[in-house]
Design a protein around this motif. Structure first.
Motif, short mmCIF file in Angstrom:
data_model
loop_
_atom_site.label_atom_id
_atom_site.label_comp_id
_atom_site.label_asym_id
_atom_site.label_seq_id
_atom_site.Cartn_x
_atom_site.Cartn_y
_atom_site.Cartn_z
N SER A 53 0.82 -1.22 0.00
CA SER A 53 0.00 0.00 0.00
C SER A 53 0.85 1.26 0.00
O SER A 53 0.33 2.36 -0.21
N ASN A 54 2.14 1.13 0.25
CA ASN A 54 3.04 2.29 0.20
C ASN A 54 3.57 2.56 -1.21
O ASN A 54 4.20 3.59 -1.43
N ASP A 55 3.33 1.66 -2.13
CA ASP A 55 3.91 1.80 -3.46
C ASP A 55 3.07 2.71 -4.36
O ASP A 55 1.90 3.00 -4.07
N ILE A 56 3.71 3.14 -5.45
CA ILE A 56 3.09 4.06 -6.41
C ILE A 56 3.20 3.47 -7.80
O ILE A 56 4.28 3.04 -8.22
N LEU A 57 2.09 3.44 -8.54
CA LEU A 57 2.08 3.01 -9.93
C LEU A 57 1.83 4.21 -10.82
O LEU A 57 1.04 5.09 -10.49
N ARG A 257 -11.36 -0.62 -1.74
CA ARG A 257 -10.37 -1.44 -1.04
C ARG A 257 -9.21 -0.60 -0.48
O ARG A 257 -8.18 -1.12 -0.08
N GLY A 258 -9.40 0.72 -0.49
CA GLY A 258 -8.43 1.59 0.15
C GLY A 258 -7.42 2.21 -0.77
O GLY A 258 -6.47 2.87 -0.30
N ALA A 338 -1.88 14.69 -1.21
CA ALA A 338 -2.29 13.67 -2.17
C ALA A 338 -1.51 12.38 -2.01
O ALA A 338 -2.01 11.29 -2.30
N LEU A 339 -0.25 12.49 -1.58
CA LEU A 339 0.58 11.31 -1.40
C LEU A 339 0.45 10.87 0.05
O LEU A 339 1.10 11.41 0.95
N THR A 340 -0.38 9.88 0.26
CA THR A 340 -0.77 9.49 1.62
C THR A 340 0.04 8.36 2.19
O THR A 340 -0.11 8.01 3.35
N ASN A 341 0.91 7.71 1.38
CA ASN A 341 1.67 6.59 1.91
C ASN A 341 2.73 7.11 2.88
O ASN A 341 3.18 8.25 2.81
N SER A 342 3.18 6.25 3.77
CA SER A 342 4.01 6.67 4.89
C SER A 342 5.36 7.21 4.47
O SER A 342 5.85 8.20 5.02
N LYS A 343 6.00 6.61 3.46
CA LYS A 343 7.34 7.06 3.06
C LYS A 343 7.28 8.47 2.50
O LYS A 343 8.15 9.30 2.77
N ALA A 344 6.25 8.75 1.72
CA ALA A 344 6.16 10.07 1.09
C ALA A 344 5.88 11.16 2.11
O ALA A 344 6.42 12.24 2.05
N THR A 345 5.04 10.88 3.09
CA THR A 345 4.66 11.90 4.04
C THR A 345 5.72 12.16 5.08
O THR A 345 5.69 13.16 5.79
N LYS A 346 6.70 11.27 5.19
CA LYS A 346 7.78 11.47 6.14
C LYS A 346 8.85 12.41 5.62
O LYS A 346 9.72 12.85 6.37
N LYS A 347 8.88 12.66 4.31
CA LYS A 347 9.92 13.50 3.73
C LYS A 347 9.80 14.93 4.22
O LYS A 347 8.70 15.42 4.38
#
Length: 347
Positions: A53-57, A257-258, A338-347
């Motif tokens: 769920s952290n990945d981006i396509l 499905r999120g 817009a980028l809700t995954n954890s890795k992106a929001t930690k930057k």
């Protein structure tokens, strides 16, 4: 003894012939390049099976390939996206495949090139057939095909004459024979089209420098876009109702499905942008799609730092501008949440 001599002579002739053929094409300005074929795409599609769920396509047509640079995405988000865009294609078949045939629930960035996104849902039409053929290849590929792809990569990287390019840059026997004018052979009315991008193993694509530095080269590509625009103007109108209904149905499944979808309108300029404004005006296509999809959406014209970017051949950004565009659009997305995954929001 004679057999040994014959073998040596045969090998010598083979090496000389191959070397001569390679040197000839290099003298014509060709260099070894990877082929952006179904096999290369399938490797990236296979990565989706294990994506979290952290990945981006990334999906869309060639503008997503040229304008979304993976190094900049990774630098800004800590995530290297999976590049699934397909040239000259609607993103709908690939989006449909991922939504209905995987459990992926991360973020999908969908590039909207209006003339392609809203074009059709007909399986026989080229914008649909091309991406669907990639999906079908992925599902049906054999172990032999997989092995052949990986074994071919070292050769593709070293020999220019192995290129699968078509059209004016095509050098395979079928392409060369097709260029010979004999009798009343049908002449393709499309202007000569150059392959103007170079792709990497993970399908990160950059525009060739010659497209930026050689005006005649860029203009030859612009002539092809005008040829397509003329054909579109005289052909069937965009199927806005059908394409939107198809996309929105899959979008609801993905949201349930999120999953998260982000829509992006990459830059275009010059006469091509004018043609898009006439044939697929923003207010009745992009704006309506954004409203009904109810997802984060970003149009290059809405941002001062992006709206004046110029495309050398009117439809895609240079390598330098693509890096800039990727960095800036990601920053905009991050500020907007817009980028809700954890890795992106930690930057």
């Amino acid at each position: 003894m004679q057999l040994k001599q014959s073998l040596i002579i045969a090998l010598t002739i083979f090496v000389v012939a191959i070397s001569s053929w390679e040197f000839y094409w290099r003298s014509q300005g060709l260099c070894p390049t990877l082929d952006d074929n179904e096999a290369l795409w399938a490797v990236q599609r296979g990565r989706v099976e294990k994506a979290t769920s952290n990945d981006i396509l990334l999906m869309g047509s060639s503008r997503v390939l040229f304008d979304m640079q993976l190094n900049e995405w990774e630098a800004e988000t800590g995530i290297r996206p999976i590049q699934l865009a397909s040239v000259g294609s609607s993103p709908l078949p690939i989006f449909h495949d991922v939504v209905n045939n995987t459990d992926f629930s991360g973020t999908i960035v969908v590039g909207v090139t209006p003339g392609l996104f809203f074009s059709t849902t007909s399986p026989e039409a080229q914008p649909w057939q091309w991406p669907q053929s990639k999906v079908d290849y992925y599902k049906k590929r054999t172990y032999a095909q997989i092995a052949n792809h990986y074994l071919s990569l070292p050769l593709q990287k070293r020999f220019a004459f192995l290129s699968d390019d078509q059209g004016v840059d095509g050098i395979k026997l079928k392409e060369l024979l097709g260029k010979i004018q004999i009798g009343n052979r049908y002449v393709d009315p499309m202007p000569p089209f150059h392959e103007f991008g170079e792709i990497g193993l993970d399908r990160n694509l950059k525009m060739k420098p010659i497209t930026v530095t050689d005006t005649a080269y860029a203009n030859s590509i612009i002539k092809v876009w005008r040829f397509f625009m003329k054909g579109a103007a005289s052909g069937p109108p965009p199927d806005k109702a059908g394409t939107m209904a198809f996309f929105l149905k899959d979008l609801e499944i993905f949201k349930a499905r999120g999953g998260h979808v982000i829509l992006v309108r990459c830059p275009s300029s010059g006469s091509l942008r004018h043609g898009e404004n006439m044939g697929v005006p923003r207010a009745t296509f992009w704006d309506e799609l954004v409203k009904q999809a109810d997802v984060k959406a970003y149009h290059f014209e809405d941002y001062d730092q992006l709206k004046d970017l110029k495309c050398p051949e009117e439809s895609h950004l240079s390598a330098t501008d693509a890096e800039y565009f990727s960095t800036e659009i990601i920053k905009i997305m991050k500020v907007d949440g817009a980028l809700t995954n954890s890795k992106a929001t930690k930057k």
